[in-house]
Structures are given as C-alpha cells and as structure tokens.
Scaffold this active site. Structure first.
Site, PDB file in Angstrom:
ATOM      1  CB  ALA A  53     108.190 -26.719 -33.687  1.00  0.00           C
ATOM      2  CG  ASP A  77     109.757 -28.510 -30.868  1.00  0.00           C
ATOM      3  OD1 ASP A  77     109.913 -29.759 -30.923  1.00  0.00           O
ATOM      4  OD2 ASP A  77     108.666 -27.991 -30.616  1.00  0.00           O
ATOM      5  CG  ASN A 137     103.878 -34.766 -21.725  1.00  0.00           C
ATOM      6  OD1 ASN A 137     104.409 -35.137 -22.774  1.00  0.00           O
ATOM      7  ND2 ASN A 137     102.702 -34.171 -21.711  1.00  0.00           N
ATOM      8  CG  ASP A 193      92.578 -23.952 -15.414  1.00  0.00           C
ATOM      9  OD1 ASP A 193      92.053 -24.600 -16.332  1.00  0.00           O
ATOM     10  OD2 ASP A 193      93.595 -24.331 -14.816  1.00  0.00           O
ATOM     11  CG  HIS A 220      95.699 -27.208 -15.823  1.00  0.00           C
ATOM     12  ND1 HIS A 220      94.690 -26.384 -16.269  1.00  0.00           N
ATOM     13  CD2 HIS A 220      96.128 -27.874 -16.917  1.00  0.00           C
ATOM     14  CE1 HIS A 220      94.522 -26.535 -17.565  1.00  0.00           C
ATOM     15  NE2 HIS A 220      95.390 -27.444 -17.994  1.00  0.00           N
TER      16      HIS A 220
HETATM   17  N1  NAD Z   1      98.801 -25.856 -18.676  1.00  0.00           N
HETATM   18  C1  NAD Z   1      97.794 -25.753 -19.506  1.00  0.00           C
HETATM   19  O1  NAD Z   1      96.807 -25.051 -19.223  1.00  0.00           O
HETATM   20  C2  NAD Z   1      97.808 -26.456 -20.830  1.00  0.00           C
HETATM   21  C3  NAD Z   1      96.887 -26.085 -21.820  1.00  0.00           C
HETATM   22  C4  NAD Z   1      96.958 -26.703 -23.072  1.00  0.00           C
HETATM   23  C5  NAD Z   1      97.912 -27.701 -23.287  1.00  0.00           C
HETATM   24  N2  NAD Z   1      98.777 -28.028 -22.310  1.00  0.00           N
HETATM   25  C6  NAD Z   1      99.816 -29.033 -22.523  1.00  0.00           C
HETATM   26  O2  NAD Z   1     100.891 -28.452 -23.257  1.00  0.00           O
HETATM   27  C7  NAD Z   1     101.607 -29.494 -23.930  1.00  0.00           C
HETATM   28  C8  NAD Z   1     101.835 -29.125 -25.390  1.00  0.00           C
HETATM   29  O3  NAD Z   1     100.625 -29.038 -26.070  1.00  0.00           O
HETATM   30  P1  NAD Z   1     100.594 -28.708 -27.645  1.00  0.00           P
HETATM   31  O4  NAD Z   1      99.171 -28.607 -27.976  1.00  0.00           O
HETATM   32  O5  NAD Z   1     101.471 -27.556 -27.976  1.00  0.00           O
HETATM   33  O6  NAD Z   1     101.225 -30.053 -28.214  1.00  0.00           O
HETATM   34  P2  NAD Z   1     101.988 -30.276 -29.613  1.00  0.00           P
HETATM   35  O7  NAD Z   1     102.149 -31.734 -29.798  1.00  0.00           O
HETATM   36  O8  NAD Z   1     101.316 -29.501 -30.690  1.00  0.00           O
HETATM   37  O9  NAD Z   1     103.395 -29.614 -29.356  1.00  0.00           O
HETATM   38  C9  NAD Z   1     104.318 -30.093 -28.436  1.00  0.00           C
HETATM   39  C10 NAD Z   1     105.698 -29.777 -28.953  1.00  0.00           C
HETATM   40  O10 NAD Z   1     106.624 -30.285 -28.001  1.00  0.00           O
HETATM   41  C11 NAD Z   1     107.740 -30.763 -28.742  1.00  0.00           C
HETATM   42  N3  NAD Z   1     108.540 -31.673 -27.951  1.00  0.00           N
HETATM   43  C12 NAD Z   1     108.343 -32.989 -27.690  1.00  0.00           C
HETATM   44  N4  NAD Z   1     109.381 -33.461 -26.967  1.00  0.00           N
HETATM   45  C13 NAD Z   1     110.217 -32.421 -26.760  1.00  0.00           C
HETATM   46  C14 NAD Z   1     111.446 -32.282 -26.080  1.00  0.00           C
HETATM   47  N5  NAD Z   1     112.039 -33.310 -25.466  1.00  0.00           N
HETATM   48  N6  NAD Z   1     112.039 -31.073 -26.079  1.00  0.00           N
HETATM   49  C15 NAD Z   1     111.449 -30.009 -26.689  1.00  0.00           C
HETATM   50  N7  NAD Z   1     110.304 -30.085 -27.354  1.00  0.00           N
HETATM   51  C16 NAD Z   1     109.685 -31.273 -27.378  1.00  0.00           C
HETATM   52  C17 NAD Z   1     107.100 -31.448 -29.945  1.00  0.00           C
HETATM   53  O11 NAD Z   1     108.059 -31.634 -30.972  1.00  0.00           O
HETATM   54  C18 NAD Z   1     106.013 -30.451 -30.302  1.00  0.00           C
HETATM   55  O12 NAD Z   1     106.464 -29.496 -31.240  1.00  0.00           O
HETATM   56  C19 NAD Z   1     100.769 -30.763 -23.743  1.00  0.00           C
HETATM   57  O13 NAD Z   1     101.309 -31.513 -22.690  1.00  0.00           O
HETATM   58  C20 NAD Z   1      99.406 -30.216 -23.361  1.00  0.00           C
HETATM   59  O14 NAD Z   1      98.637 -31.147 -22.648  1.00  0.00           O
HETATM   60  C21 NAD Z   1      98.738 -27.434 -21.106  1.00  0.00           C
HETATM   61  O1  LMR Z   2      92.733 -30.355 -21.773  1.00  0.00           O
HETATM   62  C1  LMR Z   2      93.895 -30.544 -22.134  1.00  0.00           C
HETATM   63  O2  LMR Z   2      94.373 -31.683 -22.236  1.00  0.00           O
HETATM   64  C2  LMR Z   2      94.766 -29.392 -22.502  1.00  0.00           C
HETATM   65  C3  LMR Z   2      94.774 -28.330 -21.455  1.00  0.00           C
HETATM   66  O3  LMR Z   2      95.179 -28.777 -20.212  1.00  0.00           O
HETATM   67  C4  LMR Z   2      93.492 -27.566 -21.381  1.00  0.00           C
HETATM   68  O4  LMR Z   2      93.041 -27.283 -20.285  1.00  0.00           O
HETATM   69  O5  LMR Z   2      92.937 -27.229 -22.447  1.00  0.00           O
END
Ligand code: NAD
Ligand code: LMR
Length: 356
Positions: A53, A77, A137, A193, A220
């Site tokens: 979500a 979620d 996290n 990336d 990352h």
């Molecule tokens: N690896 C990458 O390249 C990369 C890129 C962008 C974001 N991210 C990471 O991805 C994560 C999510 O980002 P987002 O923008 O979607 O955030 P967001 O806050 O929009 O969504 C996160 C979702 O996780 C849910 N959540 C929280 N605790 C939970 C649990 N215990 N079980 C299941 N769901 C749970 C929340 O309810 C929410 O809907 C962040 O940690 C962000 O930093 C990683």
């Molecule tokens: O930069 C962030 O915190 C989110 C994600 O890891 C990204 O690379 O966009």
C-alpha cells in the site's frame, strides 16, 4: 428461474468478498476469481508484495499485475490493502489478486509464493541518510523474513527496504537462524541504480537509454554505489569531468528525488519501475530462460566482504552465477576501496542486529 437464482448467489458471493470488512475478520482471500463464473488465472508464478500500500508498493503492484508471468498476486501491508487490492483487481489482466491486512494475515499472504518482493518500511526525509532508517526498518524486515522462512522458504526474495546494505545481511541472518538460508535466493534490489545510470549515461552520450548497459556494483547508498563507466555498453569513453559528474549523479540519484519532492516524497515511481523490471528478470530466470543477467546485492565472494552487488545470472535457483568485477580503471579502483570501507560497517550492523 433456477439459473437466475444461481446467478444472484454468485453476485452476492462476489459482493461479500469485496466488502472491506473481510479484511478485519482474519479472512485472507478478498478479491479472488474463485467466485466468478470464469475462473481465469493464467499459468504462471505466485508473487507477493509486502508493503503493497506504500508509494513503491502501489505502483509495483500495478506493474506486476500487468506481467503475464504472474498468475497470482498477493498484496500485503499493515494499512490500506483493501483499497489497493480493489483498485488493482479491476485491471483486466490475467493474475488473480488477493489482499492481506496486518500481521495476523502475513502467513496466508506468504504461503505458496514463488517470489516475494519487499518494499515495506519507512523512507527517508530530506537531510536523512538511508542508514537513519535502520532502527525502524531492521525490525520490519526481520518480522517479514521470519514469515518467509516459515511459509515459503524456497521463494526468491527481492529486498527493497532501506538501508539495503544492512537489510540484506539482516534477512540472511534470519534465514540462517531458521535453517532455511539459501544465498542464491536472497537478492538486494539495486536495480534503480542501474536504471538511473543507464538514463544519465544515455543523456551524456546522446543515445537511447534502452541501448545502454552500465554495470553498477557495491551497494545501495552514497559511495557504495559504484558505476563502472569503463565497462559501459556500447563501449564509450568519458572525460574526467564526465566521469566525475556521472558518478556523483548516480550515487546521489535518490537524494536528487528526495530534494526535488521537497518533503512530499522520494523515489517511488522509478523504483517501482526498476523493481518490476528486476522481478520480471527473476521470473524469467525461474522459468529456466538462459542469459538473464542483472546487477544485485547478494551473498558474494567477489570481494572480501560477505555481501556485494555485481552482475549475477538469474536462473531457476535464483542468483545461480555471480560475475567478477572485471577490469577496473584507477578511478574505479579508488571508488571500490571507499565503497568497501562503508559497506563493511553496514553489513556488520545488520548482522549484529540479529545476533545480539
Ligand atoms: N532499494 C532501493 O533502490 C529503494 C528505492 C526507493 C526506496 N527504497 C526503500 O523502500 C522502502 C519503502 O519506500 P516507500 O516509498 O514505498 O515508502 P512508503 O512509506 O510509501 O511505503 C512503505 C509501506 O510499508 C508499509 N509497512 C510498514 N511496516 C510494515 C510491515 N511491518 N509490514 C508490511 N508493510 C509495512 C507501510 O504501511 C507503507 O504502506 C523505504 O525503506 C525506502 O527507503 C528503496
Ligand atoms: O534515496 C532514498 O532514500 C530512496 C532510494 O534508496 C533511492 O535510491 O531513491
């Protein structure tokens, strides 16, 4: 008359299943074609999105529902899955969609899955580093991975939650504790990336980004994101200024989006695209296709560190082959040393979180 009554019953069953209260009652199956006349559901793989979500999760769910290799899509979620599931279920594509809300439904969400994609957790705000997300996290990833170890220990896991450099070691330790660890099946998603690198390099070269392939190794976060511009395909050369500009922009792509959104968000759309692309490659690998290559952050012996991102070959077992770094130029060798120094601490932090 009888046919009419049967049809009414079918409609009543579907309506009852669509009612949001189903999510509160511990019943897991909410939107499912099982109640419909045409059963649908093309042959394919079962995929769960944990954090469905959220900003990434919603777009990713949309994109996965469009993937013909996905036959069943589970959306989990701790909030708002009824709405997201209802919305995504109206798309006239093949996969059966089921929604799951809250911890009591986690096990049902995971049982039988072939691939689990995890974008659950908090994202950063302007001024924060990815490591600032660790406190919250780390616990979320631990709980979700405990569920995976119990309910679908053979699933391929795509871990997106930040800080990826630490959450992947956390997941590995959880699986080791449970006795289910298979290093080939745990993949930290660094695909964004690569997507960014292809885009930015294509801009500099003045070519179509779809024709560009930039290996991005390391991890990352900041300096751990190491684009190997000397290995770009098609073979290209860059001036020292271009190399510096591209490396900085690729390393700070996340911050660029965080700042541009000015407190109203972070990279969600490009991440969902990258994650859907990466998940698609994992599914092609699961199908047994040859030559499926992606960069991913995995359990690795390419360097002295226990985890490192490089190109991997995806197959039925996950990351079946991990490719070496290849020849590096002086600029990349210096970058590699910096990346390894920072990565070592992040990996250690993740391991200690579970071991302590
Ligand atoms: N690896 C990458 O390249 C990369 C890129 C962008 C974001 N991210 C990471 O991805 C994560 C999510 O980002 P987002 O923008 O979607 O955030 P967001 O806050 O929009 O969504 C996160 C979702 O996780 C849910 N959540 C929280 N605790 C939970 C649990 N215990 N079980 C299941 N769901 C749970 C929340 O309810 C929410 O809907 C962040 O940690 C962000 O930093 C990683
Ligand atoms: O930069 C962030 O915190 C989110 C994600 O890891 C990204 O690379 O966009």
């Amino acid at each position: 008359m009888e046919a009419h009554a049967g049809a009414n019953q079918r409609i009543a069953r579907i309506s009852a299943h669509l009612h949001p209260s189903n999510f509160q009652e511990g019943g897991d199956v909410v939107i499912d074609r099982a109640n419909c006349r045409a059963k649908g559901g093309a042959p394919g793989f079962k995929v769960a999105v944990l954090g469905a979500a959220g900003g990434i999760g919603q777009s990713l769910s949309l994109l996965l529902r469009m993937n013909p290799l996905v036959s069943v899509l589970h959306l989990y979620d701790v909030v708002n899955t009824p709405g997201v599931t209802a919305d995504v279920s109206h798309m006239d594509t093949g996969a059966v969609v089921r929604g799951f809300l809250g911890q009591p439904q986690l096990e049902n969400a995971l049982t039988g899955m072939d691939l689990v994609v995890i974008p659950a957790g908090v994202p950063r705000k302007p001024g924060m580093t990815r490591d600032d997300l660790f406190k919250i996290n780390a616990g979320i990833v631990r709980t979700l991975c405990e569920g995976i170890a119990k309910c679908c220990p053979n699933a391929i896991v795509n871990l997106i939650s930040n800080p990826v450099n630490s959450t992947v070691p956390i997941a590995a330790e959880v699986f080791k504790k449970a006795g289910t660890y298979d290093p080939k099946r745990l993949l930290g998603v660094t695909a964004l990336d690569v997507v960014r690198a292809n885009t930015f390099v294509a801009e500099v070269l003045g070519v179509d980004p779809r024709d560009v392939d930039v290996p991005v190794v390391g991890g990352h976060a900041g300096v751990t994101i190491l684009p190997l511009l000397s290995q770009v395909k098609p073979p290209s050369s860059f001036t020292a200024e271009e190399t510096e500009y591209l490396t900085n922009r690729i390393q700070n792509g996340g911050t660029e989006v965080v700042e541009a959104k000015a407190g109203a968000g972070f990279a969600t759309l490009s991440m969902a695209y990258a994650a859907a692309k990466f998940a698609n490659s994992c599914l092609h690998g699961l199908k047994g296709e040859a030559g499926v290559i992606e960069c991913a952050y995995v359990d690795s012996q390419v360097t002295e560190l226990p985890f490192f991102a490089t190109k991997v070959r995806l197959g039925r077992a996950g990351a079946e082959e991990i490719f070496p770094l290849g020849p590096l130029n002086e600029y990349e060798r210096i970058g590699l040393e910096k990346a390894k120094r920072e990565l070592a601490g992040s990996i250690q932090k993740g391991v200690e979180f579970i071991k302590k």
